[in-house]
Design a protein around this motif. Structure first.
Motif, mmCIF file in Angstrom:
data_model
loop_
_atom_site.group_PDB
_atom_site.id
_atom_site.type_symbol
_atom_site.label_atom_id
_atom_site.label_comp_id
_atom_site.label_asym_id
_atom_site.label_seq_id
_atom_site.Cartn_x
_atom_site.Cartn_y
_atom_site.Cartn_z
ATOM 1 N N ALA A 151 -11.922 49.924 -12.708
ATOM 2 C CA ALA A 151 -12.403 48.575 -13.029
ATOM 3 C C ALA A 151 -13.094 48.012 -11.800
ATOM 4 O O ALA A 151 -12.666 48.234 -10.664
ATOM 5 C CB ALA A 151 -11.256 47.668 -13.460
ATOM 6 N N LEU A 152 -14.175 47.279 -12.023
ATOM 7 C CA LEU A 152 -14.934 46.697 -10.922
ATOM 8 C C LEU A 152 -14.120 45.622 -10.213
ATOM 9 O O LEU A 152 -13.369 44.861 -10.831
ATOM 10 C CB LEU A 152 -16.237 46.099 -11.449
ATOM 11 N N GLY A 153 -14.292 45.548 -8.887
ATOM 12 C CA GLY A 153 -13.611 44.517 -8.111
ATOM 13 C C GLY A 153 -14.058 43.127 -8.516
ATOM 14 O O GLY A 153 -15.226 42.888 -8.834
ATOM 15 N N SER A 207 -13.690 40.956 -20.635
ATOM 16 C CA SER A 207 -14.701 40.919 -21.673
ATOM 17 C C SER A 207 -15.820 41.887 -21.282
ATOM 18 O O SER A 207 -15.674 42.677 -20.346
ATOM 19 C CB SER A 207 -15.250 39.507 -21.886
ATOM 20 N N TYR A 208 -16.948 41.788 -22.010
ATOM 21 C CA TYR A 208 -18.066 42.715 -21.826
ATOM 22 C C TYR A 208 -19.338 41.899 -21.640
ATOM 23 O O TYR A 208 -19.528 40.861 -22.278
ATOM 24 C CB TYR A 208 -18.224 43.627 -23.044
ATOM 25 N N ALA A 209 -20.216 42.385 -20.768
ATOM 26 C CA ALA A 209 -21.470 41.672 -20.538
ATOM 27 C C ALA A 209 -22.510 42.626 -19.973
ATOM 28 O O ALA A 209 -22.182 43.697 -19.448
ATOM 29 C CB ALA A 209 -21.253 40.495 -19.581
ATOM 30 N N ASN A 210 -23.779 42.230 -20.116
ATOM 31 C CA ASN A 210 -24.862 42.903 -19.400
ATOM 32 C C ASN A 210 -24.831 42.345 -17.983
ATOM 33 O O ASN A 210 -25.318 41.251 -17.717
ATOM 34 C CB ASN A 210 -26.206 42.623 -20.072
ATOM 35 N N THR A 211 -24.224 43.088 -17.071
ATOM 36 C CA THR A 211 -23.798 42.537 -15.781
ATOM 37 C C THR A 211 -24.855 42.598 -14.688
ATOM 38 O O THR A 211 -24.602 42.149 -13.576
ATOM 39 C CB THR A 211 -22.544 43.274 -15.292
ATOM 40 N N GLY A 212 -26.018 43.190 -14.973
ATOM 41 C CA GLY A 212 -27.067 43.266 -13.966
ATOM 42 C C GLY A 212 -28.367 43.702 -14.589
ATOM 43 O O GLY A 212 -28.450 43.987 -15.790
ATOM 44 N N ASN A 231 -21.010 46.349 -18.822
ATOM 45 C CA ASN A 231 -19.767 46.646 -18.116
ATOM 46 C C ASN A 231 -18.638 45.795 -18.665
ATOM 47 O O ASN A 231 -18.858 44.722 -19.242
ATOM 48 C CB ASN A 231 -19.905 46.352 -16.618
ATOM 49 N N THR A 232 -17.427 46.276 -18.466
ATOM 50 C CA THR A 232 -16.235 45.459 -18.678
ATOM 51 C C THR A 232 -15.985 44.667 -17.401
ATOM 52 O O THR A 232 -16.076 45.205 -16.299
ATOM 53 C CB THR A 232 -15.015 46.346 -18.974
ATOM 54 N N PHE A 233 -15.675 43.375 -17.531
ATOM 55 C CA PHE A 233 -15.481 42.553 -16.333
ATOM 56 C C PHE A 233 -14.354 41.555 -16.558
ATOM 57 O O PHE A 233 -13.926 41.306 -17.692
ATOM 58 C CB PHE A 233 -16.777 41.822 -15.963
ATOM 59 N N LEU A 234 -13.877 40.988 -15.464
ATOM 60 C CA LEU A 234 -12.791 40.006 -15.494
ATOM 61 C C LEU A 234 -13.372 38.611 -15.599
ATOM 62 O O LEU A 234 -14.161 38.183 -14.750
ATOM 63 C CB LEU A 234 -11.940 40.122 -14.231
#
Length: 949
Positions: free
Chosen positions: A860-862, A747-752, A735-738
């Protein structure tokens, strides 16, 4: 009752008498292009009469009650040579049988067969037949349907397909809620590069429908495709031609109501009308030797226009071979204007946005296309084709922001001004050589070679930020006095180059011959290869403001005057790159990243028909993936990273024919999702005002498990009813995240650990009315058809800030512990109604009304206690009309976005599964929702004329 029996007996007697005094014509049509399989829905006519029929699913046809005599029969099918067979004798009380094999080339070596015309196999009927025959769950939309629904490019075309939507303001396509990173785009089965550093897939809007024969959307995976797949494989089939010579000229013009409605339409100095513009860094950049203006310029009336020329021909070579070619060249431009609000993240305590602008955007786009192909068909066994495609697409946009830049710092009471002028050009060149060979009855070989080159340029992007001379006087004069960020005023140069060589090779062996001279089994072994090199560099010249106390007033619309009067030696400002000033060694060295990606894959598939009703398609694929990337950036200096992995990807599908009109299909597979170069490169992208993005070298693959179940009903040759359910399980989703930092970059990360998507799709195509009117010369048709599809989607993913912290150098603060997938709408609807009427044999009118709706979806995710950024759903309504006025003239009238809804993005209150344990979240937003973005697109009107020579 006795009267009924009398009438029934009389009718039967008359029928028997009629059968004794008339004859009938029957036969079977077979498809030489598909190993003599039955050819359904072909037209059979008795020339000079109004009698005729169409072949059924088994290729069989019958024309009953024909008066005795000698006739000429005409057989036609889109994409195949029309065949005339003269001297067919009908005898009273007997059946005349005529069996005809049909081909896309003149392969019938019979003296009595006369080739009269040809058309492409891109009609809705032909593609529905392909869908019925296929084992996999591919859906296709052809040139005929594209024209009927007014789709001007491939991006618009795919949104007409069930479960697919498009992100407003970009060309990001979502398939069943899965965005760009989950899809793959190919041209004639060979992969295409991306035109954008931020995207995996090429912008589909670059492909105008004039070069498209059909677009296949395969939402299920099979082992013959690349495994970097989760949403769909979108394959564009380029237009070919195998008929007699033709040439067609088209011109058109139109307006956008928002663009034409402004008093002055502004762009900027530099780019030209055609879009073929390049600008390099001048030798004296540190001395401000740029020769382009900072200021906006008023342009002429924003009228859209287009022109195209296309043609093709084919030639017989000997008795059984054919040489054909097709070429098209086109240029189009378009103007648009947006006006609304643009706001930053809201304050958790007050709900007030941190930045708050009135926003204006003026845009001018161009699209230039050159495409040509040459095909050589040697008998019925060998087909070789070369395709060349050149696309040059540009956008020139002038943006203005007026208001609060930062409620706690810059222009806190308003009066701030931002101006950004951006020109972006994408040049794409595609070369393909394709071949297919029937070596024998049992063996066939298919191959393809491709070389792609893409160049993406942003030459001399210009940005200015001015603030009130005094924060207490927001309506007063403006200056650079309070501007603190060195990058606030800048010129930016970027170039991305990508070269890719691709190869496909497969050989198939058919076995177990059946009673119909076909084969029940087919074993295929193949290889796919992709070798890609990427090179990116960017240089930004920041105009750092100095001597703050004595800064003069500046007119926001005459910034040139400031820099002309106060030059590089004035002491008011200095130019520096991100590496330093002119005195810094290597200051002009660009920031770079690049590298190579290699994918080598082998696969094995088995297609086997266990019975006339049940067919299995199973496969296994192994892919070796290597992605090396190196960079030189101010964030992490000079370094490199390597991703090296092997993926084993099984797939399984089956088709069960419930009856001749119904299919039941199932598919299951394992695939993966590969990070892109930009997502792993630690470079700071400043693509949007107040929103920067940087890569994450620690990013890893995701793994996807997919299943589909679909029922299909084909009531007639042009009708379809289908219902499908599907599910996806994604391990390690990206996901793209803050990022939690002072800069608040993305940025981008494996968020879960995992994500899921489950849904259902319903599609209907029906002919409501179909009438035939007989005239002295021909039979004329009136037809009203309707179509529609609806999809429901439920998605969910885990969000784990601790996982991001453990695996990367970043910190995250997701507001929720669970959330839907980005870009996933719960509901998507597409509806259309088309009316077609013929005035004479070559004069007709077709009019279509098409509507599309998608429900709210996450942009965009909260983060940090705020709810999700959500794009609100809206309805678009288009009306497309085309009139043919004889053999040569055609007129088109299109009206798009007739409802002109407000496009809105909001920042929601925090709700759902809130993360109450993350110390980086100070609280939760409860005073929302806050409108983050709002504008209208306007209604697009266009008129086009075509003349066919």
């Amino acid at each position: 009752m006795k009267y009924f029996l009398m009438i029934f007996t009389l009718a039967c007697t008359m029928q028997v008498v009629a059968q004794q005094t008339t004859g009938s014509i029957v036969g079977k049509l077979t498809d030489k292009e598909l190993n003599d399989e039955p050819l359904a829905f072909a037209n059979v006519l008795i020339k000079g009469t109004t009698m005729g029929t169409t072949s059924d699913f088994d290729g069989l046809y019958e024309i009953p009650s024909v008066e005795p005599g000698i006739y000429t029969l005409t057989y036609s099918y889109l994409g195949y040579e029309t065949v005339e067979i003269p001297n067919v004798e009908v005898i009273a009380g007997k059946v005349t049988s005529v069996n005809v094999p049909m081909s896309a080339s003149s392969g019938l070596a019979l003296d009595e067969v006369v080739v009269t015309t040809v058309a492409r196999k891109d009609s809705e009927i032909a593609l529905l037949l392909d869908q019925k025959r296929a084992i996999t769950l591919e859906t296709s939309i052809g040139a005929q349907e594209l024209a009927r629904k007014g789709a001007s490019d491939a991006a618009t075309a795919v949104t007409k397909v069930t479960g697919i939507s498009r992100e407003e303001g970009s060309n990001n396509v979502y398939v069943r809620g899965l965005g760009d990173r989950f899809n793959i785009t190919t041209l004639n089965g060979l992969p295409l590069p991306s035109n954008n550093t931020a995207k995996k897939n090429i912008d589909l809007s670059l492909f105008g429908t004039s070069i498209i024969e059909s677009i296949g959307i395969d939402k299920t995976y099979n082992a013959q495709n690349y495994g970097d797949f989760g949403g769909a494989n979108i394959n564009i089939v380029s237009r070919n031609y195998t008929g007699s010579g033709f040439m067609e000229l088209g011109v058109g013009s139109g307006v956008n109501t928002e663009a034409i409605g402004v008093d002055d339409f502004y762009l900027f100095d530099g780019p030209n009308f055609t879009g073929f513009y390049d600008k390099s860094i001048p030798s004296g950049a540190f001395n401000n030797s740029f020769d382009t203006s900072w200021d906006r310029e008023s342009k002429s009336t924003p009228i859209n226009s287009n022109i195209s020329l296309k043609g093709g021909d084919s030639f017989n070579i000997g008795e059984n071979s054919k040489l054909s070619f097709f070429a098209v060249g086109s240029f189009s431009n378009g103007n648009s204007y947006r006006e609304g609000v643009n706001r930053g993240a809201p304050n958790l305590g007050t709900g007030l946005p941190n930045s708050d602008f009135d926003y204006q955007k003026y845009s001018y786009k161009t699209a230039t296309t050159l495409m040509g192909n040459v095909g050589l068909r040697l008998g019925s066994a060998h087909d070789i084709r070369y395709n060349y495609l050149l696309l040059n697409n540009t956008e020139q946009k002038h943006e203005e922001f007026n208001g609060i830049l930062d409620r706690e710092d810059d222009a806190p009471n308003g009066g701030g001004f931002i101006q950004r002028n951006t020109f972006e050009k994408t040049l794409l060149a595609v070369n393909q050589l394709l071949g297919s060979h029937d070596v024998s009855e049992k063996f066939e070989v298919n191959w393809g070679l491709g070389y792609n080159y893409v160049q993406n340029l942003i030459p001399d992007r210009r940005q200015n930020i001015l603030l009130p001379y005094s924060n207490n006087d927001p309506e007063g004069p403006k200056s650079f006095r309070l501007v603190s960020a060195a990058s606030a005023n800048h010129r930016f140069f970027q170039e991305l180059q990508e070269e890719e060589v691709s190869a496909n090779l497969s050989t198939s062996f058919k076995f177990k011959k059946n009673e119909e001279d076909g084969f029940d089994g087919k074993l295929t072994v193949g290889y796919n290869g992709r070798l890609k090199n990427v090179a990116f560099d960017a240089t930004q010249f920041n105009y750092q403001i100095l001597n703050v106390a004595n800064q003069p007033f500046v007119d926001p619309y005459n910034i040139d005057a400031y820099f002309d009067e106060y030059g590089p030696n004035s002491g008011f400002w200095q130019i520096r790159t991100f590496r330093g000033t002119a005195s810094t060694e290597g200051a002009l060295d660009p920031q770079t990243y690049g590298g190579e990606q290699q994918i080598h894959a082998g696969y094995l598939t088995l297609e086997y028909k266990f019975s006339p009703k049940f067919t299995l398609f199973a496969g296994a694929r192994g892919e070796q993936i290597t992605q090396n990337i190196d960079w030189s950036t101010v964030i992490q200096g000079d370094d490199s990273s390597e991703l090296d992995t092997f993926e084993f990807l099984p797939s399984l599908a089956f088709k069960y024919e419930l009856n001749e009109k119904q299919n039941l299909r199932f598919a299951a597979s394992k695939t993966y999702t590969l990070p892109q170069f930009k997502e792993r490169a630690p470079f700071l992208f400043q693509e949007e005002i107040n929103q920067d993005t940087q890569g994450n070298p620690a990013l890893q693959n995701s793994t996807n498990y997919n299943f589909d179940l679909r029922w299909e009903l084909f009531p007639s040759s042009s009708e379809l009813v289908s219902f499908a359910v599907f599910g996806k399980y994604i391990e390690n989703p990206i996901n793209t995240f803050l990022i939690v930092s002072a800069a608040n970059n993305l940025s981008y990360a494996n968020t879960g650990d995992h994500a899921t998507a489950f849904g259902a799709e319903l599609e209907v195509k029906l002919d409501v009315i179909e009438n035939e009117r007989e005239t002295a010369e021909s039979i004329l048709t009136d037809r009203l058809s309707i179509g529609g599809n609806v999809s429901y989607l439920n998605t969910n993913q885990e969000l784990d800030y601790q996982k991001v912290s453990d695996e990367t150098m970043f910190a995250a603060a997701f507001t929720n512990t669970k959330a839907p997938l980005q870009g996933a709408s719960d509901f998507i609807f597409n509806l259309d109604a088309s009316y077609y009427t013929e005035f004479s044999e070559n004069r007709n009118l077709r009019s279509t009304v098409a509507a599309n709706y998608f429900s709210d979806r996450i942009y965009a995710l909260g983060s940090t206690g705020r709810g999700h950024l959500v794009d609100k759903g809206f309805v678009t309504l288009d009306w497309i009309t085309a009139v043919e006025l004889g053999d040569h003239f055609g007129i088109g009238l299109n009206m798009r976005n007739l409802l002109n809804p407000t496009i809105e993005r909001i920042n929601e209150n925090a709700k759902g599964d809130l993360d109450t344990e993350n110390p980086a979240i100070p609280g939760f937003l409860t005073d929302g929702p806050v409108t983050a973005l709002s504008y209208k697109k306007g209604v697009d009107f266009s008129l086009s004329l075509t003349y066919k020579f």
